[in-house]
Design a protein around this motif. Structure first.
Motif, PDB file in Angstrom:
ATOM      1  N   HIS A 168       0.854  -1.194   0.000  1.00 14.35           N
ATOM      2  CA  HIS A 168       0.000   0.000   0.000  1.00 14.35           C
ATOM      3  C   HIS A 168       0.889   1.243   0.000  1.00 14.35           C
ATOM      4  O   HIS A 168       1.575   1.516   0.984  1.00 14.35           O
ATOM      5  N   SER A 170       1.521   5.348  -2.234  1.00 13.96           N
ATOM      6  CA  SER A 170       1.015   6.313  -3.219  1.00 13.96           C
ATOM      7  C   SER A 170       2.099   7.313  -3.573  1.00 13.96           C
ATOM      8  O   SER A 170       3.082   7.487  -2.839  1.00 13.96           O
ATOM      9  N   GLU A 204       0.514  12.173   2.435  1.00 12.80           N
ATOM     10  CA  GLU A 204       1.372  11.653   1.367  1.00 12.80           C
ATOM     11  C   GLU A 204       2.822  11.623   1.851  1.00 12.80           C
ATOM     12  O   GLU A 204       3.267  12.525   2.566  1.00 12.80           O
ATOM     13  N   ASP A 517      -2.499  11.725  -8.583  1.00 16.01           N
ATOM     14  CA  ASP A 517      -2.166  10.817  -7.487  1.00 16.01           C
ATOM     15  C   ASP A 517      -2.167   9.382  -8.008  1.00 16.01           C
ATOM     16  O   ASP A 517      -3.196   8.891  -8.501  1.00 16.01           O
ATOM     17  N   ARG A 519      -1.808   5.492  -6.952  1.00 11.86           N
ATOM     18  CA  ARG A 519      -1.960   4.680  -5.743  1.00 11.86           C
ATOM     19  C   ARG A 519      -1.844   3.189  -6.079  1.00 11.86           C
ATOM     20  O   ARG A 519      -2.289   2.752  -7.136  1.00 11.86           O
ATOM     21  N   ASP A 521      -2.654  -0.529  -4.191  1.00 17.32           N
ATOM     22  CA  ASP A 521      -3.262  -1.227  -3.056  1.00 17.32           C
ATOM     23  C   ASP A 521      -3.356  -2.708  -3.363  1.00 17.32           C
ATOM     24  O   ASP A 521      -4.268  -3.156  -4.070  1.00 17.32           O
TER      25      ASP A 521
END
Length: 797
Positions: A168, A170, A204, A517, A519, A521
């Motif tokens: 996880h 970003s 962040e 952004d 990301r 996951d």
């Protein structure tokens, strides 16, 4: 027995400052001009302590009153007035006249606060620079960095970005901020500053600056273009970076600009001035606004600045060396003249020989003849100095590379791919797919993610590239640029000529800036474009410019480019229903099971279909066969073989297994062949609507329950229906079908009518009539252009 507290019902005593009578008293006293009187604050303090003594636990002190006055002085209307004057760069006289009950120094102080606090410029305190056009560095700086080089991370040797959790993480990407173009002087509305502040607020841990860091005109003056580009420059006068030998003269000229004099700034001074701008937005007053790590990637604009500076440095070195030789030659020539006068012919012969050697050396010493090795050495030295300046200016920053570079983050590879062009770019994604996708898929050099960086990117775009290895896909995002489009367009209204790429970009009809952004996951990559307007809105909320302190969101489901009929269309198998679903249907099925099937409302207030639901024949679908589709003879041969194997299987179960293989293979070949006839493509999307009518009904129910209302332009004007009216569900026309039928038909209307009919037939919304549905489900058109107008409101807001 328990005592109850007096208060507001939330477990704390109510402050006297929440008393409406006291607040009105303070506001009226300010409006009456109390602050213009020397003892105004003391008089107000006495009035408040006398009139509201019974409602206070203790008297108000002068320090407390002074700390509270700012909020009363600068209410929303006054702040709006001041910000507008600052934003437009207007003299504050108009504010003085309107707010004549306030002292000028109070207005001046607030205006200074609105413009933001300057960064520490001690790093760029100017030194006496040597002559030389377009030089960024001085000799001492070059001498220290002659062997400096910048690493170039590759797939085999990537730059490692540390993360706390490999599953996880970003990255916030800030691309093309172009510090140096005219900017909004209201500091809390500054796009780059807002980006860093919001990244910190969201927790962040890293920001990628992917190029286009500075917008600076490095070309020699050529006609009116230099003056034209100067009109969009945001450079302000900064005496700290001016050569001390010239500083006083420059300050005097800027203080009282005479008609017959101008001030001069070297490239070094302008560049360092812009670096202080970076310091201001990331580290105002020495307070770092972002505690994470900042990774910097140099792109085309950085390369251009560095190359111009390296060339200027070489030109200066060559000129100095040539002058030294010329001085020696002139010394020998003076001696030759004396020897001839003295009749010393032997001496004259020796001197002529030396003069000829020096003359040859002097003529050699031109910039064209500088060796390539020295050019590289000087370029690296200049770049090394610039890297050092950036890393000292932006807190916790590191320059990773110049040009395309690969990073390893959480065990995944991310390539920052730099654009080589300099024109407004809305096709970088297409070019990458054509020039890199196939070739690099085969040779195994595609990373997990590609970020396409261009300082002139028109908008955000996204595609996937399937790698040769089964089941591996590269995600590709074209990054937007981080500039304030609204402010820039307002500032450039009186500019006609498009003399720079920035102006061309601002006038591009699809230009949409923002930050991005990225990301990850647990195996899923998502990319979220964040508009500049959203960032500045968050900043306004942070600074208390809105009163209720509460934000509610409208959620729109955007559906676009389904391309029914294209051989490359992606399908997903649904084992529950035994069907292959297109991307749009698969997404709807996921939400149906997670919400509607559980009796919960869908989390969307509107559905916007942005067009291209059919491939049409705009790009010749038959000319784009899927590489895994087979010829008829091969399919026939394979199916015959399966049929014979089924006959000889021996058991019904084994025979059925071969039949299943034939079934799956045949359906796959149908999907890979696509559908070239636009009529059937439209019918295919009809099936999507039929299959998901309950989903669309769920969106209408959510909108109604949340009291979300879409009012079309026709209703706003005269209450009549208008083709441009928007709805809770809106279908737009796409260019594929439009060009296929030469603008004779608009497919979006087919889909809106189809959905209305299905909703009525299936009776999902018993209380809604056909007339109501015609307002809720729309296919906006302006002539034959897919444009909708209207107002979206909720709870009367």
């Amino acid at each position: 027995m328990t005592k109850t507290k007096k208060g507001n019902g939330r477990g704390r005593p109510k402050s006297v400052w929440e008393n409406p009578e006291l607040r009105e008293r303070v506001s009226n006293f300010i409006a009456d001009g109390c602050l213009l009187r020397g003892n105004g604050v003391d008089a107000l303090l006495k009035i408040l302590n006398d009139e509201f003594a019974e409602k206070m636990e203790r008297p108000i002190t002068k320090a407390v009153l002074n700390s509270r006055l700012g909020k009363f002085i600068w209410n929303a209307d006054r702040m709006k007035l001041l910000k507008k004057f600052v934003r437009l760069g207007l003299p504050l006289k108009g504010v003085y006249d309107t707010l004549r009950f306030l002292p000028k120094d109070v207005i001046d102080a607030k205006a200074k606060e609105v413009r933001g606090h300057s960064a520490d410029t001690s790093e760029f305190r100017a030194v006496s620079t040597e002559a030389g056009f377009a030089r960024l560095t001085i000799t001492e700086e070059i001498a220290k960095k002659t062997e400096a080089k910048l690493k170039q991370p590759t797939m085999k040797n990537p730059f490692v970005v540390p993360v706390k959790d490999d599953k996880h993480f970003s990255v916030r990407c800030v691309n093309g901020p172009n510090i140096g173009i005219t900017y909004n002087p209201v500091f809390q509305e500054n796009a780059v500053h807002s980006t860093f502040v919001e990244a910190e607020k969201n927790g962040e841990e890293r920001i990628f600056l992917t190029g286009g860091l500075i917008w600076l005109d490095v070309k020699r003056s050529s006609g009116g273009l230099t003056e034209h580009r100067g009109r969009i420059s945001g450079l302000n006068f900064n005496p700290d970076v001016i050569d001390p030998d010239y500083r006083d003269e420059a300050i005097e000229i800027r203080k009282n600009p005479p008609a017959d004099r101008v001030s001069f700034e070297t490239l070094r001074e302008r560049f360092q001035n812009l670096l202080t701008g970076w310091g201001k937005v990331t580290n105002p007053d020495g307070k770092n606004v972002f505690s994470g790590k900042v990774y910097i990637f140099f792109g085309r604009q950085e390369e251009e600045i560095l190359e111009e500076a390296a060339q200027a440095e070489i030109r200066y070195i060559a000129a100095v060396m040539r002058n030294e030789v010329m001085t020696q030659r002139k010394g020998f020539e003076a001696r030759l003249e004396s020897a001839i006068a003295e009749g010393d012919h032997d001496e004259a012969r020796v001197l002529r020989k030396e003069i000829n050697k020096l003359l040859k050396k002097e003529k050699r010493m031109i910039q064209t003849n500088v060796s390539s090795e020295d050019r590289k050495r000087i370029f690296n030295a200049v770049r090394s100095q610039v890297v050092e300046w950036y890393e000292k200016t932006i807190p916790n920053s590191e320059v990773v590379a110049q040009g395309t570079a690969c990073c390893s983050i959480g065990g995944k590879t991310i390539e920052v791919h730099q654009d080589r062009g300099e024109q407004p770019n809305d096709s970088m994604l297409d070019v990458f797919l054509k020039e890199n996708g196939g070739r690099r898929s085969v040779d195994g050099t595609l990373p997990d993610v590609v970020l396409l960086a261009s300082a002139t990117s028109v908008n955000t775009r996204h595609a996937d590239c399937e790698q040769a290895s089964e089941g591996i896909t590269t995600r590709i995002w074209q990054l937007p640029i981080a500039v304030d489009k609204t402010f820039l367009r307002n500032q450039m209204r009186d500019i006609i000529r498009m003399g720079s790429v920035i102006e061309k970009l601002l006038r591009h009809h699809q230009f949409e800036p923002g930050v991005f952004d990225l990301r990850y996951d647990d195996g899923l990559w998502t990319g979220v474009p964040v508009p500049i307007s959203m960032l500045t809105h968050f900043q306004e909320r942070k600074n208390g410019s809105q009163s209720n302190g509460k934000t509610e969101y409208l959620y729109f489901l955007l559906d676009s480019d389904n391309h029914e009929g294209h051989p490359w269309k992606q399908y997903y198998y649904d084992p529950k229903n035994g069907q292959w679903l297109g991307h749009e249907s698969a997404v709807m099925e996921i939400f149906r099971r997670e919400f509607l099937a559980k009796g919960e409302p869908l989390p969307f207030h509107a559905y916007m279909n942005l067009g291209d639901n059919t491939q049409g024949n705009h790009f010749g679908t038959q000319k784009q066969p899927h590489p895994q589709s087979d010829e008829y003879e091969i399919i026939e041969e394979r199916f015959n073989r399966m049929r014979h194997l089924a006959k000889d299987a021996g058991t019904p179960a084994a025979a059925l297994k071969k039949l299943d293989e034939m079934y799956e293979d045949s359906l796959r070949q149908f999907r890979l062949r696509g559908e070239h006839w636009p009529y059937r493509q439209v019918l295919n999307f009809f099936r999507v609507i039929e299959r998901n009518t309950d989903f669309f009904a769920g969106i209408l129910k959510t909108a109604k329950k949340a009291e979300v209302k879409f009012t079309g332009v026709g209703q706003l004007r005269d209450g009549r229906e208008d083709d441009r009216d928007i709805g809770v569900i809106s279908f737009l026309q796409g260019n594929h079908f439009e060009y296929t039928v030469d603008n004779q038909l608009a497919e979006a209307g087919f889909y809106s009518d189809k959905l209305i009919s299905e909703l009525l037939i299936l009776n999902h919304l018993k209380e809604i009539t056909r007339e109501d549905l015609r307002k809720l489900v729309r296919a906006p058109l302006h002539g034959n252009t897919p444009v909708g107008y209207g107002v979206v409101s909720a709870h009367g807001g």
